[in-house]
Design a protein around this motif. Structure first.
Motif, short mmCIF file in Angstrom:
data_model
loop_
_atom_site.label_atom_id
_atom_site.label_comp_id
_atom_site.label_asym_id
_atom_site.label_seq_id
_atom_site.Cartn_x
_atom_site.Cartn_y
_atom_site.Cartn_z
N ILE A 96 -5.51 35.52 -38.21
CA ILE A 96 -4.08 36.06 -37.96
C ILE A 96 -3.99 37.88 -38.72
O ILE A 96 -5.09 37.62 -39.88
CB ILE A 96 -2.44 36.20 -38.06
CG1 ILE A 96 -1.55 36.02 -37.78
CG2 ILE A 96 -2.58 35.13 -39.93
CD1 ILE A 96 -0.04 35.62 -37.44
N ARG A 99 -2.41 39.11 -42.75
CA ARG A 99 -2.68 38.18 -43.25
C ARG A 99 -1.75 37.60 -44.88
O ARG A 99 -0.59 36.43 -45.21
CB ARG A 99 -3.52 37.14 -43.34
CG ARG A 99 -4.38 37.09 -42.47
CD ARG A 99 -5.35 36.27 -42.56
NE ARG A 99 -4.74 34.89 -42.63
CZ ARG A 99 -5.33 33.52 -43.47
NH1 ARG A 99 -7.40 33.87 -42.90
NH2 ARG A 99 -5.08 32.65 -43.60
N ARG A 102 2.09 36.62 -43.93
CA ARG A 102 1.88 35.90 -42.54
C ARG A 102 1.21 34.62 -42.45
O ARG A 102 0.42 34.70 -42.88
CB ARG A 102 1.51 37.03 -42.03
CG ARG A 102 1.81 36.59 -40.43
CD ARG A 102 1.75 37.60 -39.49
NE ARG A 102 2.89 39.04 -39.48
CZ ARG A 102 3.02 40.31 -40.02
NH1 ARG A 102 1.81 40.56 -40.91
NH2 ARG A 102 3.91 40.87 -39.89
N ASP A 104 -0.27 31.75 -40.02
CA ASP A 104 -0.70 31.42 -38.19
C ASP A 104 -0.51 29.10 -38.60
O ASP A 104 -2.02 28.82 -38.93
CB ASP A 104 -1.36 31.25 -37.46
CG ASP A 104 -1.52 31.02 -35.73
OD1 ASP A 104 -0.68 30.19 -36.05
OD2 ASP A 104 -2.47 31.38 -35.27
N LEU A 145 4.44 30.31 -36.33
CA LEU A 145 3.94 32.01 -36.95
C LEU A 145 5.20 32.69 -38.28
O LEU A 145 6.35 32.23 -37.35
CB LEU A 145 4.10 33.53 -35.99
CG LEU A 145 2.53 32.71 -34.56
CD1 LEU A 145 2.51 34.10 -33.59
CD2 LEU A 145 1.28 33.00 -35.82
N ASP A 159 -2.78 39.71 -27.19
CA ASP A 159 -3.64 37.87 -27.70
C ASP A 159 -4.14 37.55 -27.52
O ASP A 159 -5.18 37.32 -28.36
CB ASP A 159 -2.64 37.63 -28.01
CG ASP A 159 -1.34 37.25 -29.19
OD1 ASP A 159 -1.36 39.06 -29.57
OD2 ASP A 159 -0.17 37.16 -29.01
N THR A 185 9.75 40.33 -32.80
CA THR A 185 7.80 40.65 -32.23
C THR A 185 8.70 41.93 -30.87
O THR A 185 9.82 41.60 -30.10
CB THR A 185 8.22 39.60 -31.56
OG1 THR A 185 7.00 38.28 -32.64
CG2 THR A 185 7.01 39.67 -30.56
#
Length: 224
Positions: A96, A99, A102, A104, A145, A159, A185
């Protein structure tokens, strides 16, 4: 619900991305037109919206109680994975951008909270997914996420690679209420077409090396 290639409406050939301020300014003007929700559609209209806009917002596809159980499960699994000694924990975390704070987290379909939420989602959106992808479509990625406080903003990016037909549909399910202070988002409607992809990322809309190079050289350096 998102099609295979939402993309950035920005001409990298005419912008100077030599510094973070230029990138931040360009993306800020773009995000003014980002999709922030509110215009939801019923499940029966999701497939048409997906083709037209490249995305569709459908409310309440999973019960609040099921979302809460899945969020608790994700928090518990993430705590276990982050506390594991590599390489035991790393295979459960996907790649991801940006990071720091954050993650995934890959999810296991055999876990009850995961299966419960997915079953409810497919009960609501299954017909739309079949209409968009056909009956032979397969689930190939399942993850959570997680962005904690202090996570840097990700650059605007697609993506998945561009495709002239819908080859991938991404379903993003919020497990809690999200407000502006949490960094929601953003989606860019109607940027999934060949024309917009070409205008954004070069003459060949299927060449995703251009995207990777642009993100590596500029946008990934934007601070929060």
């Amino acid at each position: 619900l998102m099609t295979s290639s939402p993309s950035l409406i920005l001409d990298h050939r005419r912008q100077n991305f030599g510094n973070e301020a230029a990138v931040a300014e360009a993306e800020a003007s773009l995000l003014v037109h980002a999709f922030e929700g509110g215009a939801s559609v019923p499940p029966r209209d999701a497939a048409a919206a997906l083709v037209r806009d490249g995305l569709a917002v459908v409310d309440a596809v999973v019960l609040q109680s099921a979302a809460a159980r899945l969020r608790q499960h994700v928090d518990s699994r993430l705590s276990d994975v982050c506390g594991a000694t590599p390489p035991d924990g790393e295979p459960l975390l996907g790649q991801i951008m940006c990071r720091r704070n954050r993650w995934d987290l890959k999810l296991d379909l055999s876990e009850h909270p995961v299966a419960e939420a997915l079953r409810q989602l497919l009960d609501a959106l299954g017909p739309a997914l079949v209409a968009a992808l056909g009956r032979g479509a397969q689930l190939f990625e399942l993850g959570a996420l997680v962005a904690d406080a202090g996570a840097p903003r990700q650059p605007v990016h697609p993506d998945t690679p561009y495709s002239r037909s819908i080859s991938v549909a991404t379903c993003m399910l919020a497990l809690q209420d999200v407000d502006l202070s949490m960094g929601p988002t953003h989606f860019l409607p109607r940027t999934h077409t060949e024309r917009e992809r070409s205008a954004s990322w070069g003459r060949d809309p299927t060449d995703d090396d251009e995207i990777a190079a642009a993100l590596e050289s500029s946008s990934t350096r934007i601070p929060l």
